[in-house]
Design an enzyme around this catalytic site. Structure first.
Site, PDB file in Angstrom:
ATOM      1  N   ASP A 291       0.861  -1.181   0.000  1.00  0.00           N
ATOM      2  CA  ASP A 291       0.000   0.000   0.000  1.00  0.00           C
ATOM      3  C   ASP A 291       0.903   1.239   0.000  1.00  0.00           C
ATOM      4  OD1 ASP A 291       0.924   0.187   2.582  1.00  0.00           O
ATOM      5  OD2 ASP A 291      -1.016  -0.124   3.542  1.00  0.00           O
TER       6      ASP A 291
ATOM      7  N   ASP B  32      -7.948  -7.615   0.277  1.00  0.00           N
ATOM      8  CA  ASP B  32      -7.013  -7.903   1.371  1.00  0.00           C
ATOM      9  C   ASP B  32      -7.704  -7.527   2.664  1.00  0.00           C
ATOM     10  OD1 ASP B  32      -6.558  -4.835   0.935  1.00  0.00           O
ATOM     11  OD2 ASP B  32      -5.674  -5.295   2.879  1.00  0.00           O
TER      12      ASP B  32
ATOM     13  N   CYS C  78     -12.320 -29.529   6.675  1.00  0.00           N
ATOM     14  CA  CYS C  78     -11.168 -28.665   6.392  1.00  0.00           C
ATOM     15  C   CYS C  78      -9.886 -29.498   6.465  1.00  0.00           C
ATOM     16  CB  CYS C  78     -11.113 -27.511   7.396  1.00  0.00           C
ATOM     17  SG  CYS C  78      -9.687 -26.423   7.166  1.00  0.00           S
TER      18      CYS C  78
ATOM     19  N   CYS D 274      -6.760 -28.245   6.789  1.00  0.00           N
ATOM     20  CA  CYS D 274      -5.634 -27.520   7.399  1.00  0.00           C
ATOM     21  C   CYS D 274      -5.102 -28.297   8.610  1.00  0.00           C
ATOM     22  CB  CYS D 274      -6.062 -26.108   7.795  1.00  0.00           C
ATOM     23  SG  CYS D 274      -6.729 -25.980   9.465  1.00  0.00           S
TER      24      CYS D 274
ATOM     25  N   CYS E 212      -7.312 -28.436  11.821  1.00  0.00           N
ATOM     26  CA  CYS E 212      -8.504 -29.294  11.756  1.00  0.00           C
ATOM     27  C   CYS E 212      -8.154 -30.772  11.593  1.00  0.00           C
ATOM     28  CB  CYS E 212      -9.407 -28.854  10.606  1.00  0.00           C
ATOM     29  SG  CYS E 212     -10.099 -27.206  10.854  1.00  0.00           S
TER      30      CYS E 212
ATOM     31  N   HIS F 101      -5.630 -21.968  10.087  1.00  0.00           N
ATOM     32  CA  HIS F 101      -6.980 -22.377   9.681  1.00  0.00           C
ATOM     33  C   HIS F 101      -7.705 -21.228   8.964  1.00  0.00           C
ATOM     34  CE1 HIS F 101     -11.094 -23.733   9.534  1.00  0.00           C
ATOM     35  NE2 HIS F 101     -11.403 -22.528   9.988  1.00  0.00           N
TER      36      HIS F 101
HETATM   37 ZN   LIG Z   1      -9.053 -25.868   9.309  1.00  0.00          ZN
END
Ligand SMILES: [Zn+2]
Length: 376
Positions: A93, A267, A305, A307, A310, A336
């Site tokens: 930015d 963003d 999920c 990730c 999880c 996550h």
């Molecule tokens: Zn997750």
């Protein structure tokens, strides 16, 4: 790798678009969500972990980096990519927004802004020319014009004067940026929630000519309804063959609504900041891990999920480490949340490609309306 910055639109569904931005440092699939790496780090994440969530590009903050460790120092150390160990594209930015929101004793003139650092009180100046210089020293791939925007609500006259100053600064930014093949300069549309001012701003930016166009001055306190009201017309005012970037947005439902209205890039600090305050974003909406209901729950945060948080940990564990103030709490929840956001973007892109965006949107809202899984 291409040696120039380019954008190709691959498919549209209604106003929603999917495509690809190519840069010498890698491709950016759009619609794209950019994690925020404020001070040369995405907080609580290693760069390779950020990449593993599916992020193609990071955002860096000029204001923070110019104050600490300093743009000249980063340049001497090989540039921001090398300094923070992120080889993909980086958007920076201009510093304008954060000078207004974070610094002390600001003085705004036609030339630029002088201010005192919120870190150590030292005096600094930012102008279109200095902002372009700093973003070049950092080695930014996508450079933003230096602009100014008032917090909303604001009187229309204040918004108009501010927008016209930003347009004069956009012209100076373009001149100072010069010709830098492989790097892009984005203009920023201003004008608050007033359609005529948004149109005037868009015309001026198109006359100057930029590689991409941002929609600025939203997500500054106007609320989702007013923001969508502006997004119903603002993206259409910008060139179809250039990326459109909505700055500082947002919650998952803001993102879906923005994409539906023709936005390609966004963003927000929300997924990373929430990760440090015990809030997870899931397909079923936000989940507060600090709540006692999770203390004995052996189930994952989201069973679908993939990730690490999880796959390998229970809600009970995430609750425990948050309550205990353990660092792994921020690490797991940030991972996550970023994974969820990138998953959302991947599903959005697939839905647009398949011409199924409306069905995707209906399912997205239906799933959230169901709420979190029943407590045990
Ligand atoms: Zn997750």
């Amino acid at each position: 790798m291409p040696d120039r910055f380019s954008f190709a639109l691959h498919a549209t569904d209604g106003k929603a678009r999917t495509g690809l931005i190519s840069t010498p440092r890698g491709d950016i699939r759009t619609p794209a969500f950019m994690p925020v790496g404020t001070a040369a780090t995405v907080k609580a994440m290693m760069p390779e972990s950020v990449a593993a969530t599916g992020a193609d590009i990071l955002l860096g903050n000029t204001y923070h980096l110019m104050l600490r460790p300093g743009a000249e120092r980063i340049d001497r150390l090989g540039g921001l990519h090398r300094f923070m160990n992120w080889s993909g594209p980086i958007l920076t930015d201009s510093g304008g927004f954060q000078v207004m929101s974070l610094s002390d004793l600001r003085k705004l003139t036609e030339a630029g802004v002088t201010f005192r650092s919120h870190v150590d009180g030292s005096r600094h100046e930012l102008s279109p020319e200095r902002s372009m210089e700093i973003q070049k020293l950092l080695g930014s791939d996508i450079v933003m014009c230096f602009d100014e925007c008032p917090a909303l609500p604001a009187e229309e006259k204040v918004v108009a004067n501010s927008m016209r100053l930003s347009m004069r600064w956009a012209e100076r930014s373009k001149a100072a940026f010069g010709d830098r093949p492989g790097h892009a300069l984005f203009g920023i549309q201003q004008g608050g929630v007033t359609q005529d001012l948004r149109a005037e701003s868009a015309e001026k930016l198109k006359e100057i000519g930029f590689d991409g166009y941002a929609i600025g001055g939203l997500a500054v306190g106007e609320g989702q309804e007013a923001m969508f009201g502006v997004l119903d017309y603002a993206p259409d005012m910008l060139p179809e063959d250039r990326p459109r970037y909505l700055m500082g947005v947002g919650k998952p439902d803001d993102i879906v609504g923005a994409v539906k209205r023709g936005v390609d890039m966004m963003d927000c600090v929300l997924p990373t900041r929430s990760g440090r305050t015990g809030q997870a974003w899931t397909r079923r909406g936000p989940v507060a891990l600090k709540n006692a209901r999770h203390a004995d729950d052996p189930r994952p945060l989201d069973e679908d999920c993939t990730c690490p948080a999880c796959r390998n940990y229970s809600r009970a564990y995430l609750h425990h480490v948050f309550r205990s103030g353990e660092m792994i709490s921020a690490m797991l929840l940030t991972w996550h949340n970023l994974h969820y956001y990138q998953d959302l973007m991947a599903n959005i892109r697939a839905a647009i490609t398949a011409g199924q965006f409306d069905a995707f949107e209906a399912e997205f809202h239906a799933m959230r309306a169901e709420g979190d899984i029943e407590r045990l």
